[in-house]
Each structure stands twice: as structure tokens, then as C-alpha cells.
Design a protein around this motif. Structure first.
Motif, PDB file in Angstrom:
ATOM      1  N   ALA A  90      32.918  46.834  36.118  1.00 15.82           N
ATOM      2  CA  ALA A  90      33.275  45.254  35.676  1.00 15.82           C
ATOM      3  C   ALA A  90      33.523  44.121  34.828  1.00 15.82           C
ATOM      4  O   ALA A  90      34.611  44.059  35.032  1.00 15.82           O
ATOM      5  CB  ALA A  90      30.904  44.460  36.098  1.00 15.82           C
ATOM      6  N   VAL A  93      37.035  44.999  35.953  1.00 14.48           N
ATOM      7  CA  VAL A  93      37.962  44.651  37.108  1.00 14.48           C
ATOM      8  C   VAL A  93      37.983  42.538  36.114  1.00 14.48           C
ATOM      9  O   VAL A  93      38.646  42.252  36.430  1.00 14.48           O
ATOM     10  CB  VAL A  93      36.701  44.292  37.753  1.00 14.48           C
ATOM     11  CG1 VAL A  93      37.048  43.139  39.045  1.00 14.48           C
ATOM     12  CG2 VAL A  93      37.501  45.770  38.647  1.00 14.48           C
TER      13      VAL A  93
ATOM     14  N   PHE B  49      36.436  32.523  28.984  1.00 11.01           N
ATOM     15  CA  PHE B  49      37.157  31.225  30.028  1.00 11.01           C
ATOM     16  C   PHE B  49      36.473  30.280  30.341  1.00 11.01           C
ATOM     17  O   PHE B  49      37.206  29.506  30.868  1.00 11.01           O
ATOM     18  CB  PHE B  49      37.944  32.883  30.881  1.00 11.01           C
ATOM     19  CG  PHE B  49      39.304  33.798  30.846  1.00 11.01           C
ATOM     20  CD1 PHE B  49      39.558  33.043  30.871  1.00 11.01           C
ATOM     21  CD2 PHE B  49      38.265  34.943  29.948  1.00 11.01           C
ATOM     22  CE1 PHE B  49      41.249  33.616  29.816  1.00 11.01           C
ATOM     23  CE2 PHE B  49      39.549  35.850  29.719  1.00 11.01           C
ATOM     24  CZ  PHE B  49      40.385  35.325  29.893  1.00 11.01           C
ATOM     25  N   GLN B  51      34.452  29.310  31.924  1.00  9.27           N
ATOM     26  CA  GLN B  51      33.768  29.497  33.669  1.00  9.27           C
ATOM     27  C   GLN B  51      33.095  30.262  34.370  1.00  9.27           C
ATOM     28  O   GLN B  51      32.170  30.588  34.054  1.00  9.27           O
ATOM     29  CB  GLN B  51      35.692  30.543  34.706  1.00  9.27           C
ATOM     30  CG  GLN B  51      36.994  30.171  34.157  1.00  9.27           C
ATOM     31  CD  GLN B  51      38.309  31.072  35.045  1.00  9.27           C
ATOM     32  OE1 GLN B  51      37.351  32.348  34.545  1.00  9.27           O
ATOM     33  NE2 GLN B  51      38.968  30.277  34.690  1.00  9.27           N
ATOM     34  N   ILE B  62      27.683  39.352  32.661  1.00  4.92           N
ATOM     35  CA  ILE B  62      29.028  39.643  33.563  1.00  4.92           C
ATOM     36  C   ILE B  62      29.744  38.765  33.761  1.00  4.92           C
ATOM     37  O   ILE B  62      28.852  37.611  34.073  1.00  4.92           O
ATOM     38  CB  ILE B  62      29.746  40.043  35.323  1.00  4.92           C
ATOM     39  CG1 ILE B  62      27.792  41.754  34.666  1.00  4.92           C
ATOM     40  CG2 ILE B  62      30.263  40.704  35.748  1.00  4.92           C
ATOM     41  CD1 ILE B  62      28.761  43.063  34.415  1.00  4.92           C
ATOM     42  N   ARG B  63      31.827  38.647  33.967  1.00  2.00           N
ATOM     43  CA  ARG B  63      32.384  37.249  33.712  1.00  2.00           C
ATOM     44  C   ARG B  63      33.538  37.688  34.303  1.00  2.00           C
ATOM     45  O   ARG B  63      33.319  38.936  35.287  1.00  2.00           O
ATOM     46  CB  ARG B  63      33.071  36.744  32.854  1.00  2.00           C
ATOM     47  CG  ARG B  63      34.184  37.512  32.703  1.00  2.00           C
ATOM     48  CD  ARG B  63      35.276  36.844  31.238  1.00  2.00           C
ATOM     49  NE  ARG B  63      35.874  38.358  30.922  1.00  2.00           N
ATOM     50  CZ  ARG B  63      36.762  37.581  31.158  1.00  2.00           C
ATOM     51  NH1 ARG B  63      37.178  37.576  32.283  1.00  2.00           N
ATOM     52  NH2 ARG B  63      37.716  39.164  30.394  1.00  2.00           N
ATOM     53  N   ASP B  64      33.564  36.261  36.021  1.00  4.07           N
ATOM     54  CA  ASP B  64      34.059  36.882  36.748  1.00  4.07           C
ATOM     55  C   ASP B  64      33.604  37.093  38.131  1.00  4.07           C
ATOM     56  O   ASP B  64      33.088  38.448  37.718  1.00  4.07           O
ATOM     57  CB  ASP B  64      35.679  37.765  36.124  1.00  4.07           C
ATOM     58  CG  ASP B  64      36.748  37.383  37.984  1.00  4.07           C
ATOM     59  OD1 ASP B  64      37.125  36.502  37.440  1.00  4.07           O
ATOM     60  OD2 ASP B  64      35.921  38.843  38.216  1.00  4.07           O
ATOM     61  N   GLN B  66      34.790  38.700  41.229  1.00  9.19           N
ATOM     62  CA  GLN B  66      34.943  40.050  41.099  1.00  9.19           C
ATOM     63  C   GLN B  66      34.442  40.478  40.703  1.00  9.19           C
ATOM     64  O   GLN B  66      33.723  42.044  41.342  1.00  9.19           O
ATOM     65  CB  GLN B  66      36.490  39.964  41.137  1.00  9.19           C
ATOM     66  CG  GLN B  66      37.825  39.507  42.368  1.00  9.19           C
ATOM     67  CD  GLN B  66      37.481  37.920  42.523  1.00  9.19           C
ATOM     68  OE1 GLN B  66      37.171  36.802  43.264  1.00  9.19           O
ATOM     69  NE2 GLN B  66      37.977  37.632  41.428  1.00  9.19           N
ATOM     70  N   ALA B  67      35.191  40.988  39.773  1.00 13.05           N
ATOM     71  CA  ALA B  67      33.905  41.655  38.300  1.00 13.05           C
ATOM     72  C   ALA B  67      32.459  42.132  39.024  1.00 13.05           C
ATOM     73  O   ALA B  67      31.820  42.925  39.053  1.00 13.05           O
ATOM     74  CB  ALA B  67      34.222  41.874  37.132  1.00 13.05           C
ATOM     75  N   VAL B  70      31.431  43.610  41.451  1.00 15.26           N
ATOM     76  CA  VAL B  70      31.756  45.498  41.821  1.00 15.26           C
ATOM     77  C   VAL B  70      30.354  45.195  40.883  1.00 15.26           C
ATOM     78  O   VAL B  70      29.815  46.918  41.558  1.00 15.26           O
ATOM     79  CB  VAL B  70      33.185  45.553  40.475  1.00 15.26           C
ATOM     80  CG1 VAL B  70      32.242  46.532  40.602  1.00 15.26           C
ATOM     81  CG2 VAL B  70      34.491  45.224  41.503  1.00 15.26           C
ATOM     82  N   TYR B  71      30.129  44.851  40.094  1.00 18.06           N
ATOM     83  CA  TYR B  71      29.118  45.179  39.469  1.00 18.06           C
ATOM     84  C   TYR B  71      27.863  45.358  40.403  1.00 18.06           C
ATOM     85  O   TYR B  71      27.038  46.245  40.384  1.00 18.06           O
ATOM     86  CB  TYR B  71      28.675  43.886  38.502  1.00 18.06           C
ATOM     87  CG  TYR B  71      26.775  44.707  37.767  1.00 18.06           C
ATOM     88  CD1 TYR B  71      27.432  45.462  36.602  1.00 18.06           C
ATOM     89  CD2 TYR B  71      26.229  44.019  38.000  1.00 18.06           C
ATOM     90  CE1 TYR B  71      25.959  45.922  35.665  1.00 18.06           C
ATOM     91  CE2 TYR B  71      24.987  44.150  36.953  1.00 18.06           C
ATOM     92  CZ  TYR B  71      24.723  45.630  35.975  1.00 18.06           C
ATOM     93  OH  TYR B  71      23.889  45.375  35.002  1.00 18.06           O
ATOM     94  N   ALA B 100      42.270  36.614  43.558  1.00 20.63           N
ATOM     95  CA  ALA B 100      42.042  36.472  42.670  1.00 20.63           C
ATOM     96  C   ALA B 100      43.198  34.789  42.096  1.00 20.63           C
ATOM     97  O   ALA B 100      43.521  34.343  41.946  1.00 20.63           O
ATOM     98  CB  ALA B 100      42.048  37.346  41.204  1.00 20.63           C
TER      99      ALA B 100
END
Lengths: 198, 198
Positions: A90, A93, B49, B51, B62-64, B66-67, B70-71, B100
Motif C-alpha cells: 500500500a 501504491v 498531500f 487528501q 494508508i493514504r490514497d 488506490q493504495a 490494495v491494502y 489515478a
């Protein structure tokens, strides 16, 4: 493995760079973008988005530079570059998404405008680049590498268009921590350059 | 697990959607973007960031979006959504990169302009959205799902801002194959909606 490749593309270079760092052999197949080869049906069959790079490995065709990094890292098999655990994947990514968007919309777009005359919005690109570089500067003030405290495919994904920022008219002078990270990448065993990156 | 969340964010919704499809419980922590909470130091410490979304799982942040997909897929453990093999992961990561960048710069940006009054370039956003939808239409003419012939996190990543395209003034009428895919996602067991998505 065949890499459909453009010498001046930072996205192709990130794949060549990772292959060099890990000692993987790639056969480069030049794509003539000026002649529009990447928009011809034979290429669009490999990548419906009409973009380089594309990797061909026997029956397998991979589009998108971030995806190719994940593929090659899995093939290479050393989890140092792309781990198997949930938190590690993660963290990487999240940076691949930054490479796909913020880097492309910032320093990537600025370079397309300055070097290749693309009709994009220069102030918007410079604004995005500035915001990205401020964030990277804060990150690299506390970390030597993008993720996991070691070189990973995240560094390969971020490096090209940040190192090429000067070709988009962006001065990295104010970003000492970013420049120090670029130097750490350059010092990795097996590092290779591309035009515009010494 | 805590999800720092904004109800109207498609990026937050993609995480809520995947959690619902896989039966994972998330504690939602609302972030007041109108009050600028996402740019306050306490939030920026979690995501430089600034966000949403951010996922907190014990010591792990975990940021993002998409990440986070996956996590969560790794945590959930069913390789149907996120496989372990090189080609399968690469096929999905290529679509995460589209989520993204192309989705964000196209239908995502158009919605920010129309619904939230953001000062972005509307013709550029509509142009990007059109190019993306043409490509998706060709893809879904031949495939039921984004990747691997089955629902994966790639569908969760792409779905929100395509399904919300109408809020950016984009008519999906000409894209019958894209609409049929949206319906397939809606029919998945456990599917949940968000404002703007029936």
C-alpha cells in the motif's frame, strides 16, 4: 522481454532504469511517436490508451509504466523492491498513484509544453509542480527514500520527471532535500541515465 | 479500521464500496473539507498531500484510495480481488493508474467544476473524459470487467467517477457498453450507493 520504447519518454526510462538496477535484460523496440506509430492499430491492440511503454513477455503484454514496474519486480522476485505484505504494498501504491497523476500533471506536463510544444496549460502545470515539490521536500526532509526506508519501485516511478523538471523550466534549486534524493538514486549500483538526466 | 471519510468524495466511496462488497467493517470518521480540516496539521500528519481518504488500522496509516484498495484486498485475503501473480497484479495496477489520472483529470475534474465550482479547465476535462470513455467503451465491448475477467479492485477504483459523470455534465448515453458495466457493478452482492449514484 521486449520493451516498446521511446528514448525521450520518462515513462519508458523508469522501466529501463529499474531493469538496469536489478540486472534484468530488456530488448528495446523503438516506437516512432513522431510518425504516430503509437496510435496505429497494431500498437493500439497492445495498449488501447495508445501510450508507451508496453512490455511483452512471451504471451503477456503489460501497459502502463507503473504496472510494468510491479510486473518486473514480481518477476525479479526480490521483495526489497516490491514487498508481499499489505502495508508495504500500500505504501508503494500510494506513490505509484502520485507518479501517475501529480508527477504527470506537474513536471511531466511542464516538460511536454516546453520541450515538445504540447498545447497544455503552463500555469496549471507549474502550480501542480510547485505543490508536488513542496510535498516531496517535506517528505525527503524526513526520509531517504519514497517508501519503506529503502529503494523501491516507488523511487523508480517518481525519479524520471522530477529529475527532468529543468526541461519544463522548473528550477529545483529551492528543493535541497529533493535534489539529495535524486543524487541517492543516481548513486544506486547499476544506475543508467537518459537524455536530460546526467 | 477507521476511514477518514467525506460522504461526497468518490475516492472515499470507492473504499466504502470495496469494504461493503467484501463484508469488511469500517468506522467512518467524517472530515469537514468545507472547514478545511484536510489541510490542518493534524490531518496533514496522516497525509502530506492533504487528501481524503486515509485509512487507519492500528499503527498503520494508508493514504490514497488506490493504495487503500490494495491494502484492504490484501487484508481480506481473497486473491479474486487482488491476485498474487505478476501478470494479474500488473493488469490491475494499470487500471489503478487510469483511476489515478485519466478518471481524475476527466470525469472527476468535470464534476469538481460543475458541482463544487472549482476553477479548473472545463473543455480540457471534457476532452479527457471523452477520450477515456471511448477507450472504456471499446474495452467493455470485449470484456465484462476491467481486469482478469472478474470483479477486482480495478472495478472499484474506476466505478465512482464514471458513475458520477452526469454530475460533471457528461452524458453516458452514447456509451452503452460502459453503462452495462456500471450495471454489472451495481448488481454485485453487497453493493452500496452514494449520493449521485442510485
Amino acid at each position: 522481454m521486449k520493451l516498446y520504447d521511446v528514448e525521450l519518454s520518462g515513462n519508458c526510462y523508469k522501466v529501463r532504469l529499474f531493469a538496469a538496477l536489478t540486472g534484468m535484460a530488456l530488448e528495446r523496440v523503438p516506437v516512432n511517436m513522431q510518425a504516430g506509430e503509437h496510435k496505429q492499430p497494431s500498437f493500439m491492440d497492445m495498449n488501447a490508451f495508445g501510450q508507451v511503454p508496453v512490455l511483452e513477455d512471451e504471451a503477456c503484454r503489460i501497459r502502463d509504466s507503473q504496472a510494468i514496474l510491479v510486473y518486473l519486480a514480481n518477476r525479479h522476485g526480490d521483495p526489497a523492491w516490491w514487498p508481499q505484505d499489505a502495508a508495504g504494498q500500500a505504501e508503494i501504491v500510494a506513490w505509484l498513484a502520485v507518479a501517475a497523476h501529480e508527477v504527470r500533471a506537474g513536471p511531466g506536463a511542464a516538460r511536454l509544453i516546453e520541450k515538445f510544444g504540447k498545447p497544455l496549460d503552463k500555469p496549471a502545470a507549474l502550480g501542480q509542480a510547485g505543490a508536488l515539490l513542496e510535498t516531496l521536500e517535506r517528505h525527503f526532509a524526513q526520509h531517504d527514500w519514497a517508501a519503506l526506508g529503502r529503494p523501491t519501485i516507488a523511487d523508480c516511478a517518481l525519479f524520471p520527471y522530477v529529475a527532468l523538471a529543468h526541461e519544463g523550466g522548473i528550477d529545483l534549486g529551492p528543493y535541497a532535500k529533493v535534489r539529495a534524493w535524486l543524487d541517492r538514486v543516481r548513486d544506486l549500483p547499476g544506475f543508467i541515465a537518459m537524455p536530460g538526466i546526467a
